[in-house]
Design a protein around this motif. Structure first.
Motif, PDB file in Angstrom:
ATOM      1  N   MET A   1      62.858 -46.538  64.886  1.00  0.00           N
ATOM      2  CA  MET A   1      63.995 -45.608  64.726  1.00  0.00           C
ATOM      3  C   MET A   1      64.812 -44.996  63.475  1.00  0.00           C
ATOM      4  O   MET A   1      64.689 -45.529  62.502  1.00  0.00           O
ATOM      5  N   GLY A   2      65.588 -44.770  63.639  1.00  0.00           N
ATOM      6  CA  GLY A   2      66.515 -44.337  62.381  1.00  0.00           C
ATOM      7  C   GLY A   2      67.145 -45.410  61.812  1.00  0.00           C
ATOM      8  O   GLY A   2      67.320 -46.216  62.145  1.00  0.00           O
TER       9      GLY A   2
ATOM     10  N   ALA B   1      68.078 -54.079  68.399  1.00  0.00           N
ATOM     11  CA  ALA B   1      68.442 -53.071  68.136  1.00  0.00           C
ATOM     12  C   ALA B   1      67.039 -52.125  66.949  1.00  0.00           C
ATOM     13  O   ALA B   1      65.852 -51.567  67.739  1.00  0.00           O
ATOM     14  N   ARG B   2      66.730 -52.752  65.260  1.00  0.00           N
ATOM     15  CA  ARG B   2      65.857 -52.518  64.691  1.00  0.00           C
ATOM     16  C   ARG B   2      66.152 -50.960  64.543  1.00  0.00           C
ATOM     17  O   ARG B   2      65.594 -50.487  63.924  1.00  0.00           O
ATOM     18  N   GLY B   3      67.351 -50.900  64.432  1.00  0.00           N
ATOM     19  CA  GLY B   3      67.960 -49.662  64.306  1.00  0.00           C
ATOM     20  C   GLY B   3      68.582 -48.353  64.975  1.00  0.00           C
ATOM     21  O   GLY B   3      68.918 -49.131  66.814  1.00  0.00           O
ATOM     22  N   ALA B   4      68.961 -47.182  64.801  1.00  0.00           N
ATOM     23  CA  ALA B   4      70.039 -46.502  65.701  1.00  0.00           C
ATOM     24  C   ALA B   4      69.747 -44.758  65.036  1.00  0.00           C
ATOM     25  O   ALA B   4      69.266 -45.126  63.806  1.00  0.00           O
ATOM     26  N   TYR B   5      69.709 -43.564  65.497  1.00  0.00           N
ATOM     27  CA  TYR B   5      70.989 -43.915  66.962  1.00  0.00           C
ATOM     28  C   TYR B   5      69.999 -43.658  67.592  1.00  0.00           C
ATOM     29  O   TYR B   5      70.513 -44.188  68.773  1.00  0.00           O
ATOM     30  N   ALA B   6      67.893 -43.413  67.698  1.00  0.00           N
ATOM     31  CA  ALA B   6      67.434 -43.321  68.734  1.00  0.00           C
ATOM     32  C   ALA B   6      65.882 -43.457  67.617  1.00  0.00           C
ATOM     33  O   ALA B   6      66.176 -43.001  66.450  1.00  0.00           O
TER      34      ALA B   6
END
Length: 463
Positions: free
Chosen positions: A293-294, A393-398
């Motif tokens: 992820m980001g 989640a471990r990050g975002a946006y995608a």
């Protein structure tokens, strides 16, 4: 498994926007659904909290032209939209710490740098038009584009140091990673999936044009309200087994549910942590392992009023100095309080995350003070959401596609595996990584499962 009747027709794993939309669409077709969510609230990457009686979005929150499915969903649920505040001048902070005001989305970088950036943007759009959003791995140039990083393209294309530096900032703001981590093909696919680079970057006329009354999280909560007891919170899925008779989905606490089909609607790094029996095909498994992820830390700073508006500022700022890459005015429609959101992305986010909470707070407030004056450095509230530290989640946006991932393994991204289907913003060929993409993916997964149910021989519970 064949000796037990299913508990429901379909189990959806993950109550982010994709999972909620998928489950809701199936329920309205008479399909019995169970929605398993690891967190104690729905919404996924559209998380939110309440601050001073207002819902504050800690995750995705914007929508814009072309994101028809989100506008339609908001209208269906009775959620109004309103424009993101843009009146006034934007601010650019240079690497040396000097502030410049500008209008539009491209700051005053000097004539040669501006020309350099404009040519690069035009070239990116032209290249993006050659990409097949449905199957980015196809095309005569796909392998060559996927074998390069965005950084190598920047180094070869841009002639000015300022132009290269600005494109690095843009990469962090758009993909929450460094251009050296990102496949050029993925950058082009992302632009194609949105329609153009302007659609990605712009506020007016772009993906940040509008906001939702009650926030994106509020919309997710309304959708969850329609599903009621079909949702199981605090139920992280540990294992998914399937055979010819159906699937068994098992949570961490040992609770198991049986169904005819499953839809996995979680980010790729989380899907990779689920045990599948039998194991996933090698291509799908390898793809999940390759997609990080980001890196994003989002800050929401609250003030008694949006004071920057009186100073002739829009609330939008870009910083080449960092660590805050970008800010946006996120004040409620009522204007009764002021809210600035600030994003720390890419390497600066990873670096900032190693500091203590007090150091992070001081660093971000110092950046806000430089951009908007001393008043910005003393908010009445400051909420931090480090998406990389979010367990589910471990990050975002995608998810970020590194070189080689699309052309070697991309065909496995959306392909169902037996009775297991996939959803999530990463699986949408339109608006990849956006809330609208998540909605589209949920609808597509529901349609695919509906077809599978209707064409399967009668077995287990009727549907």
């Amino acid at each position: 498994m064949s000796h037990h009747r299913p508990d429901v027709d379909v189990i959806v794993v993950g109550a982010g926007m994709a999972g909620l939309v998928c489950a809701d669409r199936l329920r309205r077709r008479g399909v019995e659904v169970l929605l398993a969510e690891a967190r104690d609230q729905v919404g996924g990457r559209t998380a939110g909290i309440e601050v001073d009686g207002e819902t504050v979005d800690l995750g995705g929150q914007f929508i814009g032209p072309g994101q028809d499915r989100m506008y339609a969903l908001a209208a269906e649920l009775g959620v109004a939209t309103f424009p993101t505040h843009t009146a006034g001048a934007n601010v650019l902070e240079t690497e040396a710490g000097r502030s410049r005001r500008f209008r539009g989305m491209v700051p005053k970088l000097g004539p040669l740098t501006l020309l350099d950036v404009a040519r690069a943007q035009s070239r990116l759009d032209r290249l993006a038009r050659t990409v097949d959003a449905e199957a980015p791995w196809r095309g005569p140039d796909a392998a060559a584009l996927d074998g390069r990083t965005l950084q190598s393209w920047i180094d070869r294309t841009l002639k000015t140091r300022g132009g290269r530096r600005f494109l690095v900032l843009a990469c962090r703001a758009i993909w929450a990673c460094e251009p050296s981590e990102l496949s050029l093909l993925h950058a082009l696919f992302y632009v194609k999936a949105a329609g153009s680079l302007a659609a990605v970057t712009d506020v007016e006329g772009g993906a940040q044009q509008d906001r939702l009354d009650g926030g994106a999280y509020g919309l997710a909560a309304r959708l969850a309200g329609r599903l009621g007891t079909a949702i199981r919170l605090n139920a992280p899925v540990q294992r998914i087994e399937q055979d010819d008779s159906g699937v068994v989905v098992t949570a961490d606490d040992g609770t198991a549910w049986r169904a005819g089909h499953a839809v996995v609607a979680v980010p790729p790094p989380l899907a990779a942590r689920i045990t599948f029996r039998p194991p996933l095909p090698a291509a799908r498994d390898n793809l999940l392992q390759r997609l990080p992820m980001g890196s994003v830390i989002k800050y929401v700073a609250g003030y008694p009023e949006p004071f920057w508006r009186q100073a002739g500022l829009s609330g939008t700022a870009l910083s080449l100095r960092g660590p805050v890459a970008m800010t946006v005015d996120s004040s409620p429609r009522s204007g009764r309080r002021g809210v600035l959101i600030a994003f720390v992305t890419g390497t600066p986010a990873r670096d900032l995350a190693t500091r203590s909470p007090a150091e992070r707070r001081a660093t971000v407030l110092d950046a806000l003070g430089r951009l908007f004056g001393p008043q910005a450095a003393t908010p009445v509230s400051l909420v931090e959401r480090n998406w990389n530290e979010e367990t589910f989640a471990r990050g975002a946006y995608a998810a970020v596609f590194p070189p080689g991932a699309w052309t070697q393994l991309g065909s496995a991204l959306r392909a169902p595996v037996g009775r297991i289907h996939w959803a999530g913003a990463e699986t949408s060929p339109r608006w990849y990584g956006y809330i609208d993409g998540a909605v589209r993916s949920g609808e597509a997964a529901a349609d695919a499962v509906t077809r599978a149910i209707r064409t399967a021989p009668a077995r287990g519970r009727p549907s």
